[in-house]
Design a protein around this motif. Structure first.
Motif, PDB file in Angstrom:
ATOM      1  N   LEU A 198      35.273 123.680 111.463  1.00  0.00           N
ATOM      2  CA  LEU A 198      36.300 124.357 110.676  1.00  0.00           C
ATOM      3  C   LEU A 198      35.705 125.258 109.592  1.00  0.00           C
ATOM      4  CD1 LEU A 198      39.415 124.308 110.633  1.00  0.00           C
ATOM      5  CD2 LEU A 198      39.280 122.510 108.909  1.00  0.00           C
ATOM      6  N   PRO A 199      36.177 126.513 109.474  1.00  0.00           N
ATOM      7  CA  PRO A 199      35.751 127.375 108.361  1.00  0.00           C
ATOM      8  C   PRO A 199      36.163 126.762 107.018  1.00  0.00           C
ATOM      9  CG  PRO A 199      36.902 128.652 110.052  1.00  0.00           C
ATOM     10  CD  PRO A 199      37.104 127.212 110.383  1.00  0.00           C
ATOM     11  N   SER A 200      35.357 127.003 105.990  1.00  0.00           N
ATOM     12  CA  SER A 200      35.590 126.341 104.706  1.00  0.00           C
ATOM     13  C   SER A 200      36.950 126.695 104.101  1.00  0.00           C
ATOM     14  CB  SER A 200      34.477 126.698 103.721  1.00  0.00           C
ATOM     15  OG  SER A 200      34.406 128.109 103.508  1.00  0.00           O
ATOM     16  N   LYS A 201      37.414 127.921 104.296  1.00  0.00           N
ATOM     17  CA  LYS A 201      38.701 128.315 103.726  1.00  0.00           C
ATOM     18  C   LYS A 201      39.874 127.609 104.389  1.00  0.00           C
ATOM     19  CE  LYS A 201      37.421 132.923 102.053  1.00  0.00           C
ATOM     20  NZ  LYS A 201      37.694 134.376 102.125  1.00  0.00           N
ATOM     21  N   ARG A 202      39.617 127.017 105.538  1.00  0.00           N
ATOM     22  CA  ARG A 202      40.686 126.315 106.251  1.00  0.00           C
ATOM     23  C   ARG A 202      40.509 124.797 106.247  1.00  0.00           C
ATOM     24  NH1 ARG A 202      43.804 129.708 109.574  1.00  0.00           N
ATOM     25  NH2 ARG A 202      43.586 131.850 108.807  1.00  0.00           N
ATOM     26  N   GLN A 203      39.629 124.265 105.402  1.00  0.00           N
ATOM     27  CA  GLN A 203      39.414 122.822 105.395  1.00  0.00           C
ATOM     28  C   GLN A 203      40.676 122.052 105.007  1.00  0.00           C
ATOM     29  OE1 GLN A 203      34.631 122.718 104.321  1.00  0.00           O
ATOM     30  NE2 GLN A 203      36.004 121.358 103.229  1.00  0.00           N
ATOM     31  N   TRP A 204      41.601 122.716 104.331  1.00  0.00           N
ATOM     32  CA  TRP A 204      42.860 122.054 103.972  1.00  0.00           C
ATOM     33  C   TRP A 204      43.666 121.677 105.215  1.00  0.00           C
ATOM     34  CZ3 TRP A 204      47.381 124.426 105.542  1.00  0.00           C
ATOM     35  CH2 TRP A 204      47.266 125.781 105.908  1.00  0.00           C
ATOM     36  N   LEU A 205      43.377 122.315 106.339  1.00  0.00           N
ATOM     37  CA  LEU A 205      44.074 121.965 107.582  1.00  0.00           C
ATOM     38  C   LEU A 205      43.786 120.532 108.007  1.00  0.00           C
ATOM     39  CD1 LEU A 205      43.622 125.221 109.702  1.00  0.00           C
ATOM     40  CD2 LEU A 205      45.748 124.337 108.741  1.00  0.00           C
ATOM     41  N   LEU A 206      42.671 120.002 107.535  1.00  0.00           N
ATOM     42  CA  LEU A 206      42.342 118.611 107.838  1.00  0.00           C
ATOM     43  C   LEU A 206      43.396 117.678 107.248  1.00  0.00           C
ATOM     44  CD1 LEU A 206      39.919 117.415 109.385  1.00  0.00           C
ATOM     45  CD2 LEU A 206      38.887 116.880 107.186  1.00  0.00           C
ATOM     46  N   THR A 207      43.902 118.023 106.065  1.00  0.00           N
ATOM     47  CA  THR A 207      44.990 117.253 105.462  1.00  0.00           C
ATOM     48  C   THR A 207      46.294 117.483 106.199  1.00  0.00           C
ATOM     49  OG1 THR A 207      43.936 117.380 103.287  1.00  0.00           O
ATOM     50  CG2 THR A 207      46.277 116.841 103.332  1.00  0.00           C
TER      51      THR A 207
END
Length: 525
Positions: free
Chosen positions: A179-188
């Motif tokens: 996952l790209p760092s700017k999209r790590q919130w998708l993990l939540t």
């Protein structure tokens, strides 16, 4: 503090891409564990891999991972609730001596599965465990529906949970490591699939149990009590379809961050370049850049006589010790690991006391309010689980914006608001209030739970992520077993479990507030 990117002169190949040359950029971009005194070559390579993943960006491949990894979340919650949903009806048919046996069976399976698959993910890689665990779960879920007695049903429930419990360890780790760092919130946000699984289980129960269950618990032959078996068949078949889609749609390759820890620089470049080429994205990572950082593990071998990711004999007890030691590499990482494990212990007791026994809460409250039919009970169950889907959606938005202290603040808010609703729930006096407060609790509880699921792999070292995540979820399952014992000796129809849950959420909020790492604005290591 010494520069964590310093590499001995003999390990430097090209000044342009040496760890020292990258250090200033690394600090600016904030690799989460880069400032900890760990393997400098591994830190430098991880930084280059993060750069490459960010350069490629979010692709349709990541969207596939979000959906099909998310179904691993759904499977875990689905199978956890199925055994709770069907236990009464199956018990009417088999008349077991220990009515909470299925709860113990499912948590034992999930405990063993989490630890086994978590360790295997760090030893042999993410790919095999990811592809295998869900398939195992689906097969035994289907077979469970044909169980001839209570003991066999418990065995198949346990084996199905062995697959789903291990799969949950891999879902977050695999998704995060692409996952790209700017999209790590998708993990939540992906934790919303947990609520989807609960909803599916509730809908199948609503469809089959009211119409295909015997009415007299003392006279309940198989021919008039097929509803609980249909619930198993339907859920197992759905999981089987999703496990096949994983093999045919994703066709997962080994994650680049696992390969970095293995020292497989050439394969790292191959995996990332293949994604970039398939989706016409830029990727400037080369083998020369990675090899210029030095040899992964050389620093640890000089200090301790072992490489960073593995023992000298990979399939040995010492291999486990290497991964455990890696979770306590520094004081700060050790504190983080300890607090994560404590959080999983606490939620492992609070969540089952509320959710696994929610049918008895709803049924008892419904009877008090004149809504004691099976149809109303399972309708309400489906509504409550639908509300739970949107908790991680809100949590994902909070994590993406960094509002109120990032991940840690999101967990604090989720835990405290859940605690408030737990206390208020004891004052419910009508059916509409009963349903409304259960929906609110389900929503707020999943704000905390979904964020914790995402936070744990984000702050664990990549080479030991499977082990750390597996133990986290394993501890959660230990408390689930304890909750079954509590439910056996205590009356779950009283408000007592609600007070216990509320108190536990206060402690969880305090623990979340003192977590040493905040992933917002940083990249996982």
């Amino acid at each position: 503090m010494a520069n964590p990117y310093h590499v001995p002169d003999q390990e430097k190949k090209a000044p342009l891409h040496s760890p020292d040359a990258e250090s200033e950029i690394s600090y600016d971009k904030g690799d989460l564990l880069s400032l900890e005194s760990t393997d400098p070559a591994l830190n430098a390579k991880m930084h280059l891999v993060n750069d490459a993943i960010d350069e490629i960006g979010f692709t349709p491949y990541h969207a596939k991972l979000f959906c099909l990894n998310g179904f691993g979340y759904a499977t875990d919650s689905l199978l956890l609730l199925v055994q709770s949903i069907i236990a009464t009806n199956a018990g009417n048919e088999f008349h077991p001596s220990f009515k909470r046996g299925l709860t113990v069976a499912v948590y034992v399976g999930m405990l063993v599965g989490a630890i086994f698959w978590g360790l295997s993910a760090d030893i042999i890689g993410r790919r095999f465990a990811f592809n295998t665990s869900l398939l195992i779960s689906s097969i035994f879920a289907i077979v469970a529906g044909a169980s001839p007695n209570w003991i066999v049903l418990g065995l198949f429930t346990c084996l199905s949970a062995f697959g789903s419990g291990g799969n949950l360890v891999l879902d977050t780790a695999v998704f995060l490591e692409f996952l790209p760092s700017k999209r790590q919130w998708l993990l939540t946000l992906m934790a919303a699939w947990w609520g989807v699984g609960q909803l599916i289980a509730g809908l199948f129960a609503w469809a089959f149990l009211p119409n295909y269950s015997c009415k007299d618990p003392n006279n309940c032959p198989r021919s008039s009590n097929m509803g609980w078996r249909y619930v198993w068949f339907a859920n197992g078949a759905l999981v089987l379809v999703m496990s096949i889609l994983r093999l045919t749609v994703i066709r997962l390759r080994e994650t680049p961050k696992f390969l970095v820890g293995e020292g497989e620089d050439e394969k790292v470049v191959e995996v990332l370049q293949s994604i970039a080429q398939k989706y016409n994205r830029p990727c400037s990572l080369t083998l020369e850049k990675l090899t210029a950082c030095g040899v992964t593990g050389a620093w640890n071998q000089e200090r301790r006589g072992s490489v960073s990711a593995h023992a000298k004999k990979r399939y040995s007890p010492s291999e486990v010790l290497v991964h455990l030691r890696g979770l306590f590499e520094t004081k700060k990482i050790g504190l983080s690991t300890s607090l994560i494990w404590l959080s999983w212990l606490l939620i492992g007791l609070a969540y089952p006391l509320y959710n696994v026994f929610l049918p008895s809460y709803l049924a008892t409250r419904g009877a008090q309010f004149g809504a004691d039919s099976d149809f109303i009970t399972w309708r309400n169950y489906a509504i409550v689980n639908t509300a739970g889907i949107f908790g991680p959606v809100l949590a994902g938005g909070m994590c993406a914006s960094g509002w109120f202290w990032g991940r840690r603040g999101t967990m604090v808010i989720g835990a405290l608001v859940t605690m408030i609703f737990f206390f208020c729930y004891t004052q419910v006096r009508s059916e509409s209030q009963n349903l409304g407060f259960n929906c609110a609790i389900s929503f707020c509880l999943n704000i905390y739970y979904g964020t914790l699921y995402a936070y744990s792999p984000e702050v664990l070292p990549s080479a030991h992520r499977g082990t750390g995540n597996g133990i986290s979820i394993g501890l959660n399952r230990v408390m689930g077993i304890l909750s079954a014992v509590i439910a056996t000796v205590a009356d779950t129809n009283t408000p007592v479990p609600i007070y216990i849950c509320a108190a536990l959420y206060i402690v969880m909020a305090i623990v979340a507030a003192i977590f040493p790492f905040e992933p917002y604005g940083s990249r996982s290591s």
